[in-house]
Motif scaffolding. Structure first.
Motif, PDB file in Angstrom:
ATOM      1  N   VAL A 106      -4.463  -0.680  -8.035  1.00  0.00           N
ATOM      2  CA  VAL A 106      -3.771  -2.989  -7.182  1.00  0.00           C
ATOM      3  C   VAL A 106      -4.053  -3.797  -7.623  1.00  0.00           C
ATOM      4  O   VAL A 106      -5.353  -3.436  -7.403  1.00  0.00           O
TER       5      VAL A 106
ATOM      6  N   ALA B  61      -4.707   1.479   0.479  1.00  0.00           N
ATOM      7  CA  ALA B  61      -4.394   2.017  -0.716  1.00  0.00           C
ATOM      8  C   ALA B  61      -5.175   3.208  -0.841  1.00  0.00           C
ATOM      9  O   ALA B  61      -6.214   3.272  -1.318  1.00  0.00           O
TER      10      ALA B  61
ATOM     11  N   SER C 234      -7.875   2.094  -6.508  1.00  0.00           N
ATOM     12  CA  SER C 234      -8.523   1.319  -6.419  1.00  0.00           C
ATOM     13  C   SER C 234      -7.254  -0.087  -6.363  1.00  0.00           C
ATOM     14  O   SER C 234      -6.519  -0.702  -7.051  1.00  0.00           O
ATOM     15  N   THR C 235      -8.469  -1.090  -6.092  1.00  0.00           N
ATOM     16  CA  THR C 235      -8.001  -2.130  -4.903  1.00  0.00           C
ATOM     17  C   THR C 235      -8.919  -3.471  -5.811  1.00  0.00           C
ATOM     18  O   THR C 235      -9.895  -3.171  -5.970  1.00  0.00           O
TER      19      THR C 235
ATOM     20  N   VAL D 178      -4.263  -4.122   2.278  1.00  0.00           N
ATOM     21  CA  VAL D 178      -3.686  -3.352   0.589  1.00  0.00           C
ATOM     22  C   VAL D 178      -5.245  -2.199   0.976  1.00  0.00           C
ATOM     23  O   VAL D 178      -5.291  -1.104  -0.147  1.00  0.00           O
ATOM     24  N   THR D 179      -6.662  -2.886   0.819  1.00  0.00           N
ATOM     25  CA  THR D 179      -7.972  -3.109   0.319  1.00  0.00           C
ATOM     26  C   THR D 179      -8.201  -0.878   1.074  1.00  0.00           C
ATOM     27  O   THR D 179      -8.319  -0.121   0.547  1.00  0.00           O
TER      28      THR D 179
ATOM     29  N   SER E  95       0.886  -0.939  -0.102  1.00  0.00           N
ATOM     30  CA  SER E  95       0.065  -0.388   0.153  1.00  0.00           C
ATOM     31  C   SER E  95       0.644   1.200  -0.309  1.00  0.00           C
ATOM     32  O   SER E  95       0.281   2.676  -0.787  1.00  0.00           O
TER      33      SER E  95
ATOM     34  N   SER F  86      -4.427  -8.839   1.044  1.00  0.00           N
ATOM     35  CA  SER F  86      -5.513  -8.289   0.831  1.00  0.00           C
ATOM     36  C   SER F  86      -6.494  -6.911   1.235  1.00  0.00           C
ATOM     37  O   SER F  86      -6.871  -5.925   0.760  1.00  0.00           O
TER      38      SER F  86
ATOM     39  N   ALA G 171       2.217   1.338  -3.561  1.00  0.00           N
ATOM     40  CA  ALA G 171       1.739   1.969  -4.473  1.00  0.00           C
ATOM     41  C   ALA G 171       1.006   3.626  -4.059  1.00  0.00           C
ATOM     42  O   ALA G 171       0.514   3.967  -5.110  1.00  0.00           O
TER      43      ALA G 171
END
Length: 137
Positions: A103, A129, A132-133, A125-126, A92, A122, A95
């Motif tokens: 991502v 970041a 958009s993931t 990161v969602t 993240s 995940s 990014a």
């Protein structure tokens, strides 16, 4: 259009599926950056086994061969980046720092109890970041 796609890879089957989806989404002008994190947890025993940090990175890169070969065969503009640290934070932060557009990351498929105990890269990161993931199962 996504100009810079950060594809988080770890050598798993979900990671290969994420690579396949990244190629489907990418345009010819898109840059796909395969991004992998050598986790810092347990790195001492891994490093002792590998002998040097360079050997450790080389061994780790071998695990990513199928994703790298798939991207190379199906998309002309890519590179592989390997870093060390806590995976979710490294993905993240990278990014956000590089201002990537998307991502793409494979999910491990943890049940709610496992995710509560172990956490999920995940999910981290969602939440962290600034772009958009895409989570791939």
């Amino acid at each position: 259009m996504y100009k810079h796609i950060l594809l988080a890879v770890d050598g798993s089957e979900n990671s290969l599926r994420a690579a396949q989806d990244a190629v489907k989404i990418a345009s010819e002008e898109s840059f796909i950056e395969l991004f992998s994190v050598i986790p810092t947890e347990g790195i001492t025993s891994q490093a002792v086994h590998a002998g040097t940090l360079d050997n450790l990175e080389a061994e780790y890169a071998q695990k990513l061969t199928q994703e790298q070969e798939y991207i190379q065969a199906n998309h002309p503009n890519f590179k592989l980046t390997i870093v060390h640290g806590p995976a979710g934070r490294m993905i993240s932060n990278y990014a956000n720092d590089k201002k990537v557009d998307l991502v793409v990351i494979g999910c491990r498929g943890l049940n709610p109890m496992q995710e509560m105990v172990f956490g999920s890269v995940s999910t981290y990161v969602t939440k962290n970041a600034n772009c958009s993931t895409l989570l791939v199962k």
